[in-house]
Design a protein around this motif. Structure first.
Motif, short mmCIF file in Angstrom:
data_model
loop_
_atom_site.label_atom_id
_atom_site.label_comp_id
_atom_site.label_asym_id
_atom_site.label_seq_id
_atom_site.Cartn_x
_atom_site.Cartn_y
_atom_site.Cartn_z
N ILE A 86 -26.63 10.35 -15.73
CA ILE A 86 -26.05 10.03 -14.43
C ILE A 86 -27.13 9.45 -13.53
N ASN A 87 -26.73 8.61 -12.62
CA ASN A 87 -27.69 7.93 -11.74
C ASN A 87 -28.35 8.95 -10.81
N PRO A 88 -29.67 9.16 -10.94
CA PRO A 88 -30.33 10.19 -10.11
C PRO A 88 -30.42 9.80 -8.64
N LEU A 100 -20.40 12.55 -8.06
CA LEU A 100 -19.70 11.28 -8.22
C LEU A 100 -20.60 10.20 -8.82
N ALA A 101 -21.78 10.59 -9.27
CA ALA A 101 -22.75 9.61 -9.76
C ALA A 101 -22.26 8.99 -11.06
N PRO A 102 -22.32 7.66 -11.20
CA PRO A 102 -21.94 7.00 -12.45
C PRO A 102 -23.07 7.10 -13.48
N GLN A 133 -34.53 17.04 -17.67
CA GLN A 133 -34.03 17.96 -16.66
C GLN A 133 -32.51 17.87 -16.48
N PHE A 134 -31.92 16.78 -16.95
CA PHE A 134 -30.47 16.64 -16.84
C PHE A 134 -29.78 17.58 -17.83
N VAL A 154 -29.89 -0.43 -15.90
CA VAL A 154 -31.02 0.30 -16.46
C VAL A 154 -31.85 0.90 -15.33
N VAL A 155 -32.16 2.19 -15.45
CA VAL A 155 -32.96 2.92 -14.47
C VAL A 155 -34.20 3.44 -15.17
N GLU A 156 -35.35 3.30 -14.54
CA GLU A 156 -36.61 3.77 -15.11
C GLU A 156 -36.84 5.23 -14.74
#
Length: 449
Positions: free
Chosen positions: A410-412, A419-421, A388-389, A378-380
């Protein structure tokens, strides 16, 4: 000479059966109308029905009769002809193979060609004949297999055309055609109504270049003619009114609509009885029903507990009502929907809610490999950052328990970006939902480990 004409609703084709060879003039008319001569069946067939072809068939035959041979019977007859061709080619292949074997006896036990001997010329000629026979046998066998494949395909195609799912899709296609034709009528009606209101020259000049939701109010080149003075504004207005009236009174379109409705009735009868809707009738159901049959922006409302009225800016489809509104009781609406073959779609199960969870990680099954489980850290981030994605870089996943969904992107923070997961998202500027039991169990198990 006697000519009989038939029509088959199974394949939507007209057929002409002449008793003798057509004269040059009649043949040219039949050919220009799109009829093609089928030599094996000894008839002319049109690829599909049209008013012009129907008129020609009636002119030549006097009347159009129902086609006696069904699609399956016609497929069986064609399959038999193809089987005969396959058998013929198979016999040829066997004959060539036997000839090649007989010629090969000259080279039995490895007998070589004696170079310089008087038998060399004959031996080489025999070798060429043997190779030619083997080549012809191979070609004939391939043709036999091809005709067998064609025969099987003909029967499979006939069965495919009669498949209930294919028939249901064919009904959807016919309804789409019906909506297209009704859309042209709606546009003509709205265009005519608009030009009835526009009478001043300056207003006409402005309206010529404008459009309404259904299309342009005037032909694309009419504005230039008015600007150059080739056509006066009043003449341009009259041209638009005449064009709308021609479209509204088009006999060709009327016949196409009637033909499409007849085909729909035929297909629905073969598909099975139409289920009468016995549930609670709502304006939304009536609007969806009218929209499927081509009504322009239909609006329905309940007059009282038992009566509903359906209204539209343009005239409703003729098989529903020849007016801009239709008022019926609930039972009459149910009867009308059943008579035209409309079944109210069943309600789909609601999707699980999308939760905003402040957890360490969330799990979901892999989209393509259902036996694999993916874990999303989880990313805040804020809502504006998430927006914006690009669409292909964000989405929603169903949780492993299936009780809720969560957002992903995707992981910012990952580099390089391509290659971001994917990670799960927690909005810091939105309400946080309490963690479900499955997430709490996952958190506790991670803490224990």
């Amino acid at each position: 000479m006697i000519i009989s004409a038939t029509y088959s609703p199974e394949d939507n084709k007209l057929r002409l059966y002449p008793s003798a060879r057509l004269d040059a003039e009649t043949y040219q008319r039949v050919k220009d109308a799109g009829f093609v001569w089928a030599p094996k069946q000894e008839l002319f067939v049109a690829p599909k029905w049209s008013p012009a072809r129907e008129d020609l068939a009636i002119e030549l035959a006097g009347e159009i009769e129902p086609e006696e041979m069904t699609l399956v019977e016609r497929a069986q007859a064609k399959a038999e002809r193809l089987d005969e061709l396959a058998i013929k080619r198979h016999r040829q292949a066997n004959a060539f193979q036997r000839a090649a074997e007989d010629l090969s006896e000259a080279f039995a036990y490895g007998q070589p060609i004696l170079v310089g001997h008087h038998s060399e010329r004959k031996a080489r000629k025999t070798q060429e004949r043997m190779q030619a026979a083997m080549t012809n046998a191979n070609k004939a066998q391939k043709l036999a297999n091809y005709w067998l494949y064609r025969a099987e395909g003909v029967q499979l195609h006939a069965n495919y055309k009669n498949d209930p799912r294919v028939r249901a899709n064919r009904i959807k296609t016919l309804l789409a055609d019906l909506r297209d034709m009704q859309r042209e009528i709606n546009h003509a009606y709205l265009t005519f109504a608009m030009w009835e209101k526009v009478t001043e020259d300056e207003t006409i000049k402005v309206a010529i270049g404008r459009s309404i939701p259904t299309g342009q109010l005037a032909p694309w080149d009419l504005w230039g003619k008015v600007e150059r003075g080739e056509v006066s504004p009043q003449e341009a207005r009259q041209q638009c009114i005449d064009a709308a009236q021609r479209s509204l009174s088009s006999d060709r379109r009327r016949r196409y609509i009637e033909h499409t409705l007849n085909r729909l009735s035929y297909e629905r009868e073969l598909l099975g009885p139409v289920r009468r809707y016995e549930g609670e009738l709502t304006p939304v159901i009536l609007q969806a029903f009218a929209r499927e049959h081509g009504a322009h922006k239909p609006q329905a409302r309940a007059i009282d507990a038992k009566t509903f009225i359906l209204e539209s800016e343009a005239t409703l489809p003729l098989h529903l009502a020849n007016d801009t509104e239709l008022s019926l009781s609930a039972e009459e609406w149910r009867d009308l929907m059943q008579s035209v073959g409309y079944e109210v779609p069943q309600e789909r199960d609601a999707l699980p809610p999308i939760l905003n969870l402040n957890a360490k990680a969330l799990r979901s099954r892999h989209r393509y490999h259902r036996d694999q489980i993916q874990t999303f850290p989880v990313v805040e981030m804020t809502k504006s950052k998430y927006a914006q994605f690009h669409l292909e870089q964000r989405g929603v996943r169903l949780s492993l328990c299936g009780d809720f969904r969560f957002r992903i992107c995707i992981n910012p923070k990952h580099e390089p970006r391509y290659l971001a997961p994917f990670v799960a998202v927690f909005f810091t500027d939105a309400k946080a939902h309490p963690a479900p039991h499955s997430v709490a169990v996952l958190e506790n198990s991670d803490d224990t480990q």
